[in-house]
Design an enzyme around this catalytic site. Structure first.
Site, PDB file in Angstrom:
ATOM      1  N   CYS B 403      21.051 -16.497  -8.927  1.00  0.00           N
ATOM      2  CA  CYS B 403      21.198 -15.325  -8.075  1.00  0.00           C
ATOM      3  C   CYS B 403      20.918 -15.628  -6.606  1.00  0.00           C
ATOM      4  O   CYS B 403      21.557 -15.075  -5.709  1.00  0.00           O
ATOM      5  CB  CYS B 403      20.325 -14.198  -8.566  1.00  0.00           C
ATOM      6  N   HIS B 447      14.922 -11.491  -9.209  1.00  0.00           N
ATOM      7  CA  HIS B 447      16.328 -11.439  -8.829  1.00  0.00           C
ATOM      8  C   HIS B 447      16.426 -11.393  -7.312  1.00  0.00           C
ATOM      9  O   HIS B 447      15.487 -10.992  -6.626  1.00  0.00           O
ATOM     10  CB  HIS B 447      16.973 -10.186  -9.448  1.00  0.00           C
ATOM     11  N   ASP B 463      25.194  -6.363  -4.812  1.00  0.00           N
ATOM     12  CA  ASP B 463      24.678  -7.466  -5.618  1.00  0.00           C
ATOM     13  C   ASP B 463      25.801  -8.448  -5.892  1.00  0.00           C
ATOM     14  O   ASP B 463      26.629  -8.224  -6.771  1.00  0.00           O
ATOM     15  CB  ASP B 463      24.098  -6.942  -6.930  1.00  0.00           C
TER      16      ASP B 463
END
Lengths: 306, 647
Positions: B403, B447, B463
């Site tokens: 991520c 994250h 995201d």
């Protein structure tokens, strides 16, 4: 050892009275507790023989009195006769002056005659002509009565039943005992040969041993619980008197001695309870319960303490 | 008069007790000290077994000097928790080597108790409490062994356990009423808060992937009502807007006691229990309403006044659809556009191209997202090593990343395209524990995502990971990774039973945290207030405690006396015997005498006849006999009854 002597007595008695070990042991226990015994049963089951054997085995003087409706107190306790040579009344002791008296069919005599015997049982002496004559030592009465006979009998009132430490019944022998009885020797001849099992003084030491059988606090707790329940518990109209309680303890002690122990256990109390309490208790609903049923009712209602 | 030496069983108890007290310390003692302790304990055991002599005093002094030297070498000082415990561990092992009297034995046990208490200086988990309880039981058993005649270890332990159980009421009173002090148990700042992992205020590629291997719990959230949908479970943490070409860092930001936004839309009330991470920032769902005692950063971070050094409970109300930062300051926007020149040239060129093609910021955003999707980037826990220019090699060469690679490359591209953007770190998702209904968020849920600033809409969450691995957001880490990838053990779905077990343990642990460790001065006061003692100061609480202890002691005494009166040992043994027979289907009637009972049992179960009759006779003799209860006979009866197990 007193336990062994007691056992010897039981065995000797059982050799004559076949298949009735429980009744024999109860009768012996009754004697060892120095109590009088009432045997209630139909004729011919060995009531008289049992009394005879006990007398022989214990080495006691034996006298049988057949009770009838025309019997007078004097026929039992004795009579005073005027002695012309001495110019005074002289007491002739009756058949009650014997160590073991068999009072056969006691319920056929009038209450007056009955009470003469019962008084002797309680006082262990006879009063006549302003004097008292002590009865021999030891002194036992074994009375029998036939419960089936109703006409011309005078049932013993509760107060007099209470004088008997135990009331037992014999019942029919079981088939094996019956066969042995039929096939065996004549009982009367056997009876004649029975020798006393006791040395002089041994009976006294047995009495002493019974008194010394230990009844611990827990046992007395249990005994009191039984007494209390018989008095207050539902199911009983008439409870055990203090004398009943003493009788129960004395009988239980003797039973324990016969079982070869030096202390009383609840089982001993339970074992003698039908015989000791059966004629002292009355069911609440006046139910026609046998002694065993009454005793069972009491036993099963009282838990062992602890 | 000289005391006699220790019996072998006494020495055995002392050694066992020392082992049990020392073993849990193995996890934090330096290996050298651990080794010394093991050697010394083995030595003492060997002496015990061979009935040899204890070593000479001078030799022991030498060993002691070595232990002290080792500790100095390791810690360079004697002060503090770690060196203190290390010295004590060494001395306890040494003390055993000169222990040959009851007096020394007691000293050993005192040290053992201390070592067990010492465990709490490191952790206060349920496991440690259980270990301490076990240790206490063994130590009390050892005290009994020192005092009494030799007995079977099992009987000894049972007796000790009974003593410990009798202490439980007192323990509860002390737990509830002992005046509480806020703060951790051990307040030395140097080593009180080490070993905490979690997010930090900077991010270098690889950080998040490392964190995802840890199944430590970051925090728990208990929602009062419905849970937000998985796509909304973004727990916002540090906002990173400074980029130096490789790492992202937080910008300096001011805080204020109330948020700079007006909450609106759907609201989710929840309680969050944050594990200590020694940082000032907190975690919350976007965007928390005002709550007392909290501070709000200018980048909308939720902050606390002090670093979080003990477990923290927060009651929060979050409004996920609140627009924030519509009127962002030019300085802030300028900062969110800055890129070190020359870093990641290919990504910057990509951004510059999109900037020329795009009509406006929104269009640029869509184009970048489309471009990312077009590149078919893959999401993986261990990507191939990236070059010096991370974003470049991720986007153009390896096309594999975690991520943080997605977020970092995306923000660089957006900035190059002229749209203010920044990296946000935090946690995403969480696992719902059906056992106690809480959402458990672990370090592996860490994250990184991005926020872009769009005129009229303010800072908007984007995201980039979701663009290429949407299942990461909906289904968690395990769902998003390809099957070939090595997964953290507990994230594997095939181990469902293990997860179930973990859920149970975790719920238990949470309860322990909430009710035992979370019982702080405030809750103590609240509890007392419930009982009518309002605003109790420590004097009142102490008085209450003393009173309650007296009551407990009185109750215990009364219980003991009553027990002695109502049932002595003989009765208890006999009723145990009756219970055993009853469970074998042969209950005793309440009125049944012991021997009649035995006869009845014997007639029904000839196999038991001998034992049952013997026990009943013995009992009846003890219970009703002339001699009363003889100790030896009672013991042997108790023994036979204990071993009597009819089936």
């Amino acid at each position: 050892m007193p336990q062994q002597i007691a056992n010897r007595l039981a065995e000797a008695t059982c050799r004559i009275i076949l298949g009735k070990e429980r009744a024999v042991r109860l009768a012996l226990a009754c004697v060892l507790a120095r109590g009088h015994l009432l045997i209630e049963d139909i004729p011919g089951v060995g009531k008289t023989t049992l009394a005879h054997v006990l007398a022989r085995v214990l080495g006691l003087q034996f006298q049988r009195i057949q009770f009838t409706s025309d019997m007078l107190p004097a026929d039992i306790v004795g009579v005073s006769v005027f002695d012309q040579r001495e110019g005074a009344f002289r007491f002739h002791p009756g058949p009650v002056f014997s160590q073991l008296v068999l009072a056969d069919e006691i319920n056929r005599a009038t209450p007056k005659a009955q009470s003469a015997l019962l008084e002797a049982m309680e006082e262990r002496q006879i009063s006549a002509e302003g004097r008292t004559w002590p009865l021999p030592e030891p002194f036992f009465v074994i009375a029998t009565q036939n419960p089936a006979e109703q006409i011309g009998t005078f049932a013993l009132p509760e107060s007099q039943l209470d004088r008997f430490l135990m009331r037992i019944s014999m019942g029919y022998p079981d088939p094996a005992a019956e066969r042995a009885l039929l096939a065996g020797e004549d009982r009367r001849e056997m009876l004649a040969r029975v020798q006393p099992e006791l040395q002089p003084g041994e009976l006294d030491s047995l009495f002493a041993a019974v008194r010394q059988v230990h009844a611990g606090p827990r046992l007395l707790d249990y005994l009191q619980a039984l007494l209390a329940h018989s008095r207050q518990g539902a199911g009983f109209a008439l409870g055990l008197s203090p004398r009943g309680g003493l009788a129960l303890l004395a009988a239980a002690r003797a039973w324990a001695l016969l079982a070869g122990r030096d202390h009383v256990q609840p089982e001993d109390v339970q074992a003698v309870l039908p015989a000791v309490a059966g004629h002292r208790l009355r069911a609440a609903d006046d139910a026609p319960l046998t002694a065993d049923q009454l005793a069972r009712r009491l036993i099963e209602a009282v838990a062992l303490p602890g | 008069m000289a005391e006699p030496g220790l019996r072998p069983d006494q020495a055995g108890w002392l050694i066992a007790c020392a082992v049990i007290s020392l073993a849990p310390h193995g996890q934090h003692l330096p290996p050298a000290i651990t080794a010394v302790c093991i050697l010394l304990l083995l030595w003492r055991t060997a002496i015990s077994l061979d009935k040899g002599h204890l070593p000479h005093r001078l030799l022991l002094i030498g060993v002691a000097a070595c232990v002290v030297g080792l500790v100095l070498l390791e810690y360079h000082q004697f002060f503090g928790k770690d060196p203190g415990i290390a010295v004590l561990a060494g001395l306890l092992s040494l003390k055993l080597l000169e222990t040959d009297s009851r007096r020394d034995g007691r000293a050993v046990l005192l040290l053992c108790f201390f070592m067990q208490t010492g465990l709490f200086l490191y952790q206060q988990s349920m496991l440690v409490a259980a270990l301490a309880l076990l240790g206490t039981t063994v130590a009390i058993g050892s005290l009994l062994a020192l005092q009494g005649r030799s007995a079977a270890p099992k009987a000894r332990l049972t007796a000790a356990a009974r003593l410990v159980l009798q202490g439980v009421p007192l323990m509860l009173v002390l737990f509830v009423l002992f005046p509480r002090v806020q703060g951790p148990l051990w307040g030395l700042p140097a080593d009180a808060y080490n070993r905490v992992s979690g997010l930090s205020d900077s991010m270098t590629p690889g950080d998040m992937a490392r964190l995802s291997e840890s199944s430590d719990i970051a925090f728990r959230a208990a929602f009062a009502g419905e849970l937000p949908p998985p796509a909304e479970r973004y727990w916002r943490g540090p906002v990173l807007s400074r980029f130096d070409g490789r790492s992202w860092r937080t910008a300096r930001s001011s805080t204020s006691p109330r948020p700079a936004y007006a909450p609106q839309g759907v609201a989710y009330p929840y309680t969050l229990t944050l594990e200590p991470h020694n940082q000032r920032w907190l975690l919350a769902l976007d965007f928390p309403a005002e709550a007392p005692g909290l501070r709000y950063g200018s980048d909308f971070q939720l902050m606390s006044g002090d670093p979080v050094r003990s477990r923290l409970r927060l009651s929060l109300l979050s409004y996920p659809h609140t627009p924030v930062g519509i009127d962002a300051s030019p300085r802030e926007l300028r900062e969110a556009l800055a890129l070190p020149s020359g870093s990641n040239p290919r990504t910057q060129a990509l951004g510059a191209r999109i900037r020329q093609e795009a009509r406006d910021a929104d269009d640029a955003l869509q184009r970048v997202i489309a471009d990312f999707r077009h590149r078919s980037l893959s999401y993986t826990l261990d990507p191939q090593p990236l070059g010096r220019e991370d974003a470049d090699s991720f986007l153009f060469d390896t096309k594999q990343g975690f991520c943080e690679h997605f977020a970092s490359a995306f923000v660089i591209a957006m900035r190059a395209a002229g749209v203010p953007a920044r990296v946000v770190t935090g946690y995403q998702g969480g696992e719902f524990n059906p056992v106690d209904g809480t959402l458990v968020i672990r370090q592996s849920d860490a994250h990184a995502w991005a926020e872009v600033w769009l005129a009229g809409r303010g800072w908007t969450r984007v995201d980039p990971t979701a663009a290429s691995a949407p299942r990461r957001i909906d289904g968690g880490l395990a769902a998003a990774l390809p099957d070939s990838d090595r997964l953290p053990l507990l994230a594997r779905s095939s181990l469902a039973w293990l997860r179930e077990l973990r859920n149970q343990l975790d719920a238990l642990d949470n309860r322990w945290n909430q009710w035992v460790l979370g019982y702080n001065p405030a809750r103590q006061k609240a509890l007392l207030a419930d009982f009518g003692v309002v605003d109790a100061d420590w004097q009142t609480i102490t008085a209450l405690m003393a009173g309650a202890c007296t009551l407990v002691m009185a109750a215990l005494t009364a219980w003991v006396l009553r027990r002695r009166l109502s049932a002595d040992a003989l009765d208890r043994s006999w009723s145990l015997f009756c219970r055993r027979l009853a469970s074998a289907g042969l209950p005793r009637a309440a009125w049944e005498g012991p021997q009649d009972y035995a006869e009845r049992v014997a007639s029904q179960r000839p196999d038991l006849a001998d034992t049952v009759k013997r026990i009943a006779t013995d009992y009846a003799r003890l219970r009703y006999g002339r001699t009363g209860i003889e100790r030896a006979a009672l013991q042997s009866l108790k023994h036979s009854i204990k071993n009597f197990r009819p089936r």
